[in-house]
Design a protein around this motif. Structure first.
Motif, PDB file in Angstrom:
ATOM      1  N   PRO A  28     -31.297   7.929  40.646  1.00 28.82           N
ATOM      2  CA  PRO A  28     -30.081   8.220  39.890  1.00 28.82           C
ATOM      3  C   PRO A  28     -29.839   9.723  39.782  1.00 28.82           C
ATOM      4  O   PRO A  28     -30.697  10.526  40.104  1.00 28.82           O
ATOM      5  N   LYS A  29     -28.697  10.055  39.315  1.00 23.41           N
ATOM      6  CA  LYS A  29     -28.321  11.440  39.014  1.00 23.41           C
ATOM      7  C   LYS A  29     -28.303  12.336  40.247  1.00 23.41           C
ATOM      8  O   LYS A  29     -28.717  13.488  40.195  1.00 23.41           O
ATOM      9  N   GLY A  30     -27.881  11.777  41.387  1.00 20.82           N
ATOM     10  CA  GLY A  30     -27.580  12.609  42.533  1.00 20.82           C
ATOM     11  C   GLY A  30     -28.726  13.155  43.348  1.00 20.82           C
ATOM     12  O   GLY A  30     -28.554  14.133  44.051  1.00 20.82           O
ATOM     13  N   ARG A  31     -29.900  12.600  43.294  1.00 16.68           N
ATOM     14  CA  ARG A  31     -30.998  13.035  44.162  1.00 16.68           C
ATOM     15  C   ARG A  31     -30.811  12.361  45.511  1.00 16.68           C
ATOM     16  O   ARG A  31     -31.485  11.393  45.848  1.00 16.68           O
ATOM     17  N   ASN A  32     -29.885  12.868  46.298  1.00 19.76           N
ATOM     18  CA  ASN A  32     -29.567  12.276  47.592  1.00 19.76           C
ATOM     19  C   ASN A  32     -30.797  12.207  48.486  1.00 19.76           C
ATOM     20  O   ASN A  32     -31.571  13.153  48.567  1.00 19.76           O
ATOM     21  N   GLY A  33     -30.952  11.070  49.149  1.00 17.25           N
ATOM     22  CA  GLY A  33     -32.045  10.902  50.084  1.00 17.25           C
ATOM     23  C   GLY A  33     -33.358  10.494  49.465  1.00 17.25           C
ATOM     24  O   GLY A  33     -34.333  10.292  50.166  1.00 17.25           O
ATOM     25  N   PHE A  34     -33.404  10.376  48.146  1.00 13.52           N
ATOM     26  CA  PHE A  34     -34.631   9.964  47.481  1.00 13.52           C
ATOM     27  C   PHE A  34     -34.441   8.586  46.876  1.00 13.52           C
ATOM     28  O   PHE A  34     -33.384   8.271  46.337  1.00 13.52           O
ATOM     29  N   TYR A  35     -35.482   7.798  46.973  1.00 15.50           N
ATOM     30  CA  TYR A  35     -35.427   6.406  46.540  1.00 15.50           C
ATOM     31  C   TYR A  35     -36.609   6.114  45.628  1.00 15.50           C
ATOM     32  O   TYR A  35     -37.591   6.825  45.585  1.00 15.50           O
ATOM     33  N   CYS A  36     -36.471   5.012  44.894  1.00 14.49           N
ATOM     34  CA  CYS A  36     -37.566   4.503  44.088  1.00 14.49           C
ATOM     35  C   CYS A  36     -37.635   3.005  44.323  1.00 14.49           C
ATOM     36  O   CYS A  36     -36.735   2.418  44.903  1.00 14.49           O
ATOM     37  N   LEU A  37     -38.725   2.414  43.923  1.00 14.90           N
ATOM     38  CA  LEU A  37     -38.867   0.968  44.073  1.00 14.90           C
ATOM     39  C   LEU A  37     -37.875   0.268  43.168  1.00 14.90           C
ATOM     40  O   LEU A  37     -37.686   0.671  42.013  1.00 14.90           O
ATOM     41  N   SER A  38     -37.242  -0.759  43.686  1.00 14.16           N
ATOM     42  CA  SER A  38     -36.361  -1.537  42.814  1.00 14.16           C
ATOM     43  C   SER A  38     -37.210  -2.377  41.883  1.00 14.16           C
ATOM     44  O   SER A  38     -38.388  -2.607  42.136  1.00 14.16           O
ATOM     45  N   LYS A  39     -36.623  -2.822  40.817  1.00 16.19           N
ATOM     46  CA  LYS A  39     -37.370  -3.642  39.854  1.00 16.19           C
ATOM     47  C   LYS A  39     -37.771  -4.982  40.445  1.00 16.19           C
ATOM     48  O   LYS A  39     -38.656  -5.645  39.948  1.00 16.19           O
ATOM     49  N   ASN A  40     -37.127  -5.372  41.542  1.00 16.53           N
ATOM     50  CA  ASN A  40     -37.441  -6.666  42.195  1.00 16.53           C
ATOM     51  C   ASN A  40     -38.494  -6.521  43.293  1.00 16.53           C
ATOM     52  O   ASN A  40     -38.788  -7.472  43.967  1.00 16.53           O
ATOM     53  N   ASN A  41     -39.016  -5.328  43.509  1.00 13.55           N
ATOM     54  CA  ASN A  41     -39.957  -5.120  44.602  1.00 13.55           C
ATOM     55  C   ASN A  41     -41.378  -5.325  44.162  1.00 13.55           C
ATOM     56  O   ASN A  41     -41.887  -4.897  43.255  1.00 13.55           O
TER      57      ASN A  41
END
Length: 139
Positions: A126-139
């Motif tokens: 969130p908040k515009g950190r383009n290109g960065f990801y986190c695990l979804s809550k369903n992962n």
């Protein structure tokens, strides 16, 4: 050889090492996010955390050499440490070829990374950190 390993497992292993590294930083410096300490001149850009554990700050991130692996991560919005990109996962997997043999190939990792993003298993920070990801809550 573990060709059945999932990219989610690699991401969780990476994040576990980031958590270990930032816990040690907090023990030494009183905070997990040490960028402001560096920016204000209170700590050097590189140094020893304890024993043979070292750190090196760069841009908005930090590389910490733990006894078993070098983990390089960026601090995210609000000091978050749970972000990653395909490059960081590849570098991390390269540090542990016996543990993550499937991801010694950038092509394999990049293909699966794109699939994880498309399927929602990795979600944008969130908040515009383009290109960065986190695990979804369903992962």
């Amino acid at each position: 050889m573990n060709n059945k390993e999932s990219l989610g497992e690699l991401a969780r292993d990476f994040l576990s090492s980031v958590d270990e590294a930032t816990f040690l930083l907090e023990e030494k410096f009183g905070t997990r996010c040490i960028l402001r300490l560096w920016g204000s001149g209170k700590i050097k850009r590189c140094g020893v955390v304890k024993g043979n554990v070292t750190y090196e700050l760069h841009g908005v991130g930090c590389a910490v050499k733990l006894p078993h692996v070098l983990v390089d991560f960026d601090y995210g919005p609000d000091g978050r440490i749970d972000g990653f990109d395909a490059w960081r996962l590849f570098i991390y997997a390269s540090e542990l070829p016996e543990k993550h043999p499937k991801y010694q190939s950038k092509e394999v990792l990049n293909l699966e990374f794109e699939e994880h993003v498309a399927s929602g298993r990795f979600e944008p920070m969130p908040k515009g950190r383009n290109g960065f990801y986190c695990l979804s809550k369903n992962n």
